[in-house]
Design a protein around this motif. Structure first.
Motif, PDB file in Angstrom:
ATOM      1  N   GLU A  35      35.401  30.896  40.408  1.00 38.10           N
ATOM      2  CA  GLU A  35      36.169  32.117  40.201  1.00 38.10           C
ATOM      3  C   GLU A  35      37.643  31.795  40.420  1.00 38.10           C
ATOM      4  OE1 GLU A  35      34.369  35.897  40.525  1.00 38.10           O
ATOM      5  OE2 GLU A  35      35.674  36.372  42.231  1.00 38.10           O
ATOM      6  N   ALA A  49      46.417  27.644  31.162  1.00 37.92           N
ATOM      7  CA  ALA A  49      45.135  28.304  30.883  1.00 37.92           C
ATOM      8  C   ALA A  49      44.360  27.547  29.810  1.00 37.92           C
ATOM      9  CB  ALA A  49      45.367  29.749  30.463  1.00 37.92           C
ATOM     10  N   SER A  64      35.235  32.771  35.978  1.00 39.61           N
ATOM     11  CA  SER A  64      35.559  34.190  36.092  1.00 39.61           C
ATOM     12  C   SER A  64      36.927  34.268  36.747  1.00 39.61           C
ATOM     13  CB  SER A  64      34.501  34.927  36.931  1.00 39.61           C
ATOM     14  OG  SER A  64      34.368  34.320  38.211  1.00 39.61           O
ATOM     15  N   VAL A  65      37.449  35.482  36.898  1.00 38.97           N
ATOM     16  CA  VAL A  65      38.769  35.691  37.492  1.00 38.97           C
ATOM     17  C   VAL A  65      38.673  36.761  38.561  1.00 38.97           C
ATOM     18  CG1 VAL A  65      41.030  36.765  37.049  1.00 38.97           C
ATOM     19  CG2 VAL A  65      40.190  34.968  35.543  1.00 38.97           C
ATOM     20  N   SER A  89      45.520  39.672  34.230  1.00 32.62           N
ATOM     21  CA  SER A  89      44.352  38.853  34.568  1.00 32.62           C
ATOM     22  C   SER A  89      43.445  38.679  33.364  1.00 32.62           C
ATOM     23  CB  SER A  89      43.577  39.502  35.728  1.00 32.62           C
ATOM     24  OG  SER A  89      44.374  39.627  36.880  1.00 32.62           O
ATOM     25  N   GLY A  93      42.927  35.160  31.649  1.00 27.23           N
ATOM     26  CA  GLY A  93      41.520  34.796  31.782  1.00 27.23           C
ATOM     27  C   GLY A  93      40.826  34.631  30.452  1.00 27.23           C
ATOM     28  N   ALA A  98      37.062  33.474  30.552  1.00 24.69           N
ATOM     29  CA  ALA A  98      36.501  34.058  31.773  1.00 24.69           C
ATOM     30  C   ALA A  98      35.437  35.080  31.400  1.00 24.69           C
ATOM     31  CB  ALA A  98      37.603  34.714  32.595  1.00 24.69           C
ATOM     32  N   ILE A 101      36.206  39.744  34.883  1.00 25.49           N
ATOM     33  CA  ILE A 101      37.446  39.962  35.612  1.00 25.49           C
ATOM     34  C   ILE A 101      37.111  40.880  36.778  1.00 25.49           C
ATOM     35  CG2 ILE A 101      39.849  40.705  35.493  1.00 25.49           C
ATOM     36  CD1 ILE A 101      39.156  38.417  33.547  1.00 25.49           C
ATOM     37  N   THR A 138      35.425  40.333  27.393  1.00 21.86           N
ATOM     38  CA  THR A 138      35.071  39.955  28.754  1.00 21.86           C
ATOM     39  C   THR A 138      34.538  41.206  29.430  1.00 21.86           C
ATOM     40  OG1 THR A 138      35.828  38.812  30.761  1.00 21.86           O
ATOM     41  CG2 THR A 138      37.338  40.428  29.795  1.00 21.86           C
TER      42      THR A 138
END
Length: 272
Positions: A35, A49, A64-65, A89, A93, A98, A101, A138
């Motif tokens: 994470e 990123a 994940s974030v 985010s 992400g 990701a 979130i 996401t």
């Protein structure tokens, strides 16, 4: 997907303290997920990123974030800034794919729970609007929280998931245990999982995002995260419940020792 185990942030063993370096260490440790911690602010640029994306895709590490802590959708002064922090985010992400979130949505302050719920719902809806405009796929996950002063009861999060698309809970079992000073046995863990299944359907158990750690708590709830063996948290009983319910998704360890407890959780789960 199977149940994946990982850490909240770069493992302590990682000599390269970058996010990409952390992903590499996760793979070397035999873990499955990480994470990415934006808890002090979204300070990662798009170039970094993309480097994280390349590393995670090459090694098969799920990401994940965790959005910044400075989110309070129940604050009139901080509402727009809180939405922006979640949006930022999501934006970064999404570059490294990701899957979720995670964020702490709000504090009740002096508001009624229903008023806070509506403000949180409004804020999340604005983030979803951004996601739709930019074609971002996401899942937004408000987290179950460890204190009664914080928005984040499981029932509130399940209601959000019913009412909004691409919204599901992040179930932090340690927080739930600390908040209520119970939910620390096989039957009680099954009670939580049954509630998720009853409200969101069996498919929700195939896409869970969870946090686990030891926890120190008092009458007002959470005090601090602890290592599993230094706490009263019955992680083996939790893992048995997850296995018996066929839970899939990601389990993130937030213990202070990070990868040690993450590997303990994975090894114990595989031994059941």
């Amino acid at each position: 997907m199977p149940l994946l185990f990982g850490t909240a942030g770069v493992p302590h063993a990682s000599k390269d303290r970058s996010t990409a370096g952390g992903v590499k260490t996760i793979s070397e440790l035999g873990l499955d997920a990480m994470e990415v911690q934006f808890v002090r602010g979204v300070k990662m640029g798009e170039t970094k990123a993309r480097e994280v994306a390349t590393m995670s895709e090459a090694l098969g590490v799920a990401l994940s974030v965790h959005a910044p802590y400075y989110v309070n959708l129940n604050s009139e002064d901080k509402f727009e800034d809180s939405v922006k922090r979640i949006v930022d985010s999501v934006r970064i992400g999404s570059i490294f794919n990701a899957r979720s979130i995670v964020f702490h949505a709000a504090y009740y302050q002096k508001s009624s729970k229903e008023r806070v719920y509506e403000r949180v719902r409004k804020g999340i809806a604005k983030v979803l609007e951004y996601m739709e405009q930019h074609g971002i796929k996401t899942i937004l996950r408000s987290e179950t929280t460890g204190k009664a002063t914080q928005f984040g009861e499981l029932d509130e999060l399940l209601r959000l998931s019913q009412e909004l698309e691409n919204v599901m809970p992040c179930v932090d079992f340690a927080h739930i245990h600390a908040r209520y000073r119970r939910y620390n046995s096989y039957d009680e863990f099954c009670e939580i999982l049954s509630k998720v299944e009853d409200v969101l359907g069996k498919e929700a158990l195939k896409n869970m995002h969870m946090h686990v750690s030891g926890i120190d708590y008092g009458l007002k709830g959470e005090k601090a995260h602890l290592n599993l063996e230094e706490s009263d948290f019955k992680y083996v009983e939790l893992l048995k419940a997850l296995k018996d319910f066929g839970v899939e998704g990601i389990l993130i360890c937030e213990s202070p020792n990070l990868e040690e407890d993450a590997m303990l959780l994975k090894k114990t789960y595989q031994s059941l």
